[in-house]
Design an enzyme around this catalytic site. Structure first.
Site, short mmCIF file in Angstrom:
data_model
loop_
_atom_site.label_atom_id
_atom_site.label_comp_id
_atom_site.label_asym_id
_atom_site.label_seq_id
_atom_site.Cartn_x
_atom_site.Cartn_y
_atom_site.Cartn_z
N ARG A 118 0.82 -1.24 0.03
CA ARG A 118 -0.07 0.24 0.14
C ARG A 118 0.85 1.31 0.09
NH1 ARG A 118 -5.17 1.84 -0.88
NH2 ARG A 118 -6.15 3.00 0.59
N THR A 394 -9.91 0.76 -9.23
CA THR A 394 -8.99 -0.08 -8.64
C THR A 394 -9.18 -1.30 -9.63
OG1 THR A 394 -9.10 0.77 -6.45
CG2 THR A 394 -8.63 -1.55 -6.64
N THR A 412 -4.06 -0.56 -7.21
CA THR A 412 -4.89 0.69 -7.46
C THR A 412 -3.97 1.92 -7.77
OG1 THR A 412 -6.78 2.03 -6.80
CG2 THR A 412 -5.55 1.41 -5.01
N ASN A 414 -6.17 4.47 -6.88
CA ASN A 414 -7.17 5.13 -6.31
C ASN A 414 -8.34 5.68 -7.42
OD1 ASN A 414 -8.85 5.92 -4.20
ND2 ASN A 414 -8.09 7.92 -4.24
N ASP A 436 -7.81 8.51 0.28
CA ASP A 436 -8.28 7.23 1.12
C ASP A 436 -8.16 7.79 2.48
OD1 ASP A 436 -9.43 5.96 -0.86
OD2 ASP A 436 -8.01 4.43 -0.76
N SER A 465 -7.99 1.03 3.56
CA SER A 465 -8.38 0.55 2.25
C SER A 465 -9.58 -0.33 2.13
CB SER A 465 -7.18 -0.17 1.35
OG SER A 465 -7.85 -0.67 0.13
N SER A 466 -10.30 -0.63 1.38
CA SER A 466 -11.19 -1.45 0.94
C SER A 466 -11.00 -2.81 0.46
CB SER A 466 -12.50 -0.99 0.33
OG SER A 466 -13.34 -0.26 1.39
N GLY A 486 -13.85 -1.48 -6.90
CA GLY A 486 -15.24 -0.65 -6.43
C GLY A 486 -15.08 0.19 -5.25
N GLY A 487 -14.27 0.73 -4.61
CA GLY A 487 -14.14 1.22 -3.26
C GLY A 487 -14.85 0.72 -2.31
N1 GLY Z 1 -8.24 3.13 -3.31
C1 GLY Z 1 -9.22 2.22 -3.09
C2 GLY Z 1 -9.04 1.39 -1.79
O1 GLY Z 1 -8.18 1.28 -1.45
O2 GLY Z 1 -10.13 0.92 -1.02
#
Ligand code: GLY
Length: 582
Positions: A118, A394, A412, A414, A436, A465-466, A486-487
């Protein structure tokens, strides 16, 4: 629209209608799993293979991955090659200038490993960096300026994975990406649309115009995208390794780009970047083991938290997308997302009560809040601390090789094309992952959503993050490899893929084509895709849900292992995706 796209969109509509109908019947108490179909007799069939399989959002990248497997590379070799290839052929999400997560099942040792690459906040980042003198959030500062860029992790992450678990040299797995960047590829309608939507952001910067514009116009579907600077950067990486990105020629150019435009990333930020091997977060669901990404992802914890809740309800009896099933899905989502806003952040900075959140005992407590027929208003679920914003763009890919190694990668920039900024002379798009973070805890950010203290900006911290690359194991062997972009909706798309496979016995094609629902506590609405039947929607409204139909959610890339056969499918929500096997 190509035949391929037509086939997918037709198949999606057929599946949506048939699954919705199935849901309504099941709501009247007919067991939907009474009839079992072999995948070869199902309405919608997955890709099948015996030796190796790659599911990604871009067919060219899937081809790269399968070629590496055929040449004797393992799933990690293929994953690294696909990661580099997607940076070329899926420039809106694939990347060198972003970050992500890899989840790996090592067949030899039986170990499951989570790799965290990340992005993180530069050393000069501070909590109020996106506020003006009056303490108000400055529109767009965390999205489309050089201050939006987090220290990238992808190149370090891919190299780390290859060195630890791969078998081929870096030069070999980067070579296909170099070729694609040098020779170019034809822009698809999907990518053409993304370029058109983002042309103002990309067009602000000469370095980005040089890549994505021709004769003053943004490139469109049918044009060829050739990326000589990116090819040069990839050649440098192939020859010198990640060092050239973090301490060499590429790093120098990124730092120069930052210095020229008021960005924060310095030479020492790049040099100090570290990939982290983490213990995955694990749980169980109806006898299957669920292995997913731990913090700084919120995905794994909440998928397991929701599955723990859902396990007590006979979803197979209620049927896919029946009102009763959707009610329990939504209730579990609402509770999990309320916890997410309160407790989740980078574990190096905040104490995340992980074991509590994923315990079965906690699910017992939470379940007491779920009424079998009525929705509970989000305001009563928990006051305060709403959800941090996460964006939509992403990408995810899944790979299985003939040794039984399984790899799930979500990475990603973002937003679409990240910050829209190409570091001059590199061809590399830079992320806008700083958005984020909660840009101002407790106050809506640029997108009208707000977050809590746990995810406030701090130097060296990784934004929440998701992204949820996930493995489901049966008797310690991979059974499902999945994930999605998909965020905030990544988590619920992945959850429904698991539930569709386990509870409803859907193959990956059926699971992908099934309409999705999503509740994220705040806003207090049940978001549904087209395909949830009107009578189901009516029942949910009668239960008190504010049901809203919005654009599609997630684009899963799933591989299932059934009786020695690999079954895979690329979500029809992105017609550019492809699952390929041999
Ligand atoms: N940028 C999307 C995530 O990391 O969840």
């Amino acid at each position: 629209m190509s035949i391929h796209q037509l086939r997918r969109s037709f198949a999606l509509s057929v599946m949506a209608l048939s699954l919705a109908a199935l849901g309504s019947v099941a709501a009247a108490s007919v067991t939907s799993s009474a009839v079992k179909y072999d995948y070869e007799q199902s309405i919608f069939q997955p890709v099948a293979g015996r030796q190796g399989m790659v599911a990604s959002e871009q067919e060219l990248a899937s081809r790269v991955g399968v070629e590496i497997l055929k040449q004797g590379g393992n799933a990690v070799d293929a994953a690294v090659a696909v990661g580099f290839a997607l940076a070329v052929v899926l420039p809106n999400a694939g990347n060198l200038g972003g970050g992500g997560f890899m989840l790996l099942h090592d067949a030899k040792s039986g170990d499951n490993i989570a790799l965290d690459f990340r992005e993180l906040a530069p050393a000069k980042a501070s909590r109020d960096m996106y506020l003006d003198a009056q303490g108000k959030v400055v529109d767009g500062r965390s999205l489309h300026t050089h201050l939006a860029v987090g220290v990238p992790g992808t190149v370090a992450g891919l190299e780390h994975a290859l060195q630890r678990w791969g078998s081929l040299p870096l030069s070999k797995v980067v070579a296909p990406a170099i070729k694609l960047a040098e020779e170019g590829f034809v822009i698809s309608p999907t990518l053409g649309k993304a370029l058109s939507v983002e042309q103002d952001h990309l067009g602000q910067w000469d370095s980005s115009r040089a890549v994505f514009f021709k004769n003053g116009q943004v490139l469109a579907a049918g044009n060829k995208l050739v990326q000589p600077d990116l090819a040069k950067s990839l050649r440098l990486i192939a020859a010198q390794g990640a060092k050239v990105f973090y301490q060499g020629e590429i790093g120098d150019k990124i730092v120069a780009e930052m210095a020229q435009h008021g960005g924060l990333i310095t030479q020492s930020d790049l040099q100090n970047y570290r990939v982290i091997e983490r213990q995955p977060v694990t749980g169980s669901y109806r006898g299957y083991q669920v292995v997913s990404m731990p913090p700084p992802s919120s995905g794994g914890i909440h998928i397991i938290e929701m599955l723990n809740l859902l396990e007590r309800y006979p979803l197979a009896q209620y049927g896919p997308n029946s009102a009763q099933t959707i009610h329990y899905l939504a209730a579990a989502m609402q509770l999990a997302y309320a916890d997410r806003a309160e407790y989740l952040g980078d574990p190096a900075f905040v104490k995340v009560p992980q074991s509590g959140l994923i315990s079965k005992a906690y699910a017992d407590e939470l379940a007491k809040k779920i009424d079998p027929v009525k929705v509970v208003a989000s305001a009563q679920v928990k006051p305060g601390q709403p959800l941090p914003y996460e964006s939509d763009q992403t990408t995810h890919y899944s790979i299985v090789d003939k040794q039984g190694n399984a790899v799930a990668v979500t990475y990603t920039l973002n937003l679409n094309f990240g910050s829209g900024i190409v570091a001059k002379g590199t061809g590399i798009l830079l992320n806008n992952e700083m958005d984020d973070f909660s840009v101002k805890p407790g106050v809506p950010n640029a997108f009208g959503l707000v977050g809590g203290d746990a995810n406030a900006v701090e130097a060296g911290k990784r934004p929440l993050s998701s992204m949820s690359p996930t493995l489901v194991l049966k008797d310690n062997q991979p059974w499902l490899v999945t994930g999605s972009p998909g965020g905030a909706r990544i988590i619920t798309a992945t959850l429904q893929t698991i539930v569709n496979a386990i509870d409803f016995d859907m193959n990956p094609a059926e699971a992908a084509a099934s309409p999705r629902v999503h509740h994220q506590w705040l806003p207090d609405e049940l978001r549904v895709e087209k395909g949830i039947s009107p009578d189901t929607t009516r029942l949910l409204r009668e239960q008190g849900y504010k049901v809203v139909q919005k654009p599609t959610m997630g684009r899963t890339q799933t591989i299932q292992l059934r009786d020695g056969v690999l079954l895979g499918y690329s979500d029809p929500r992105n017609p550019d995706g492809a699952t390929l096997a041999y």
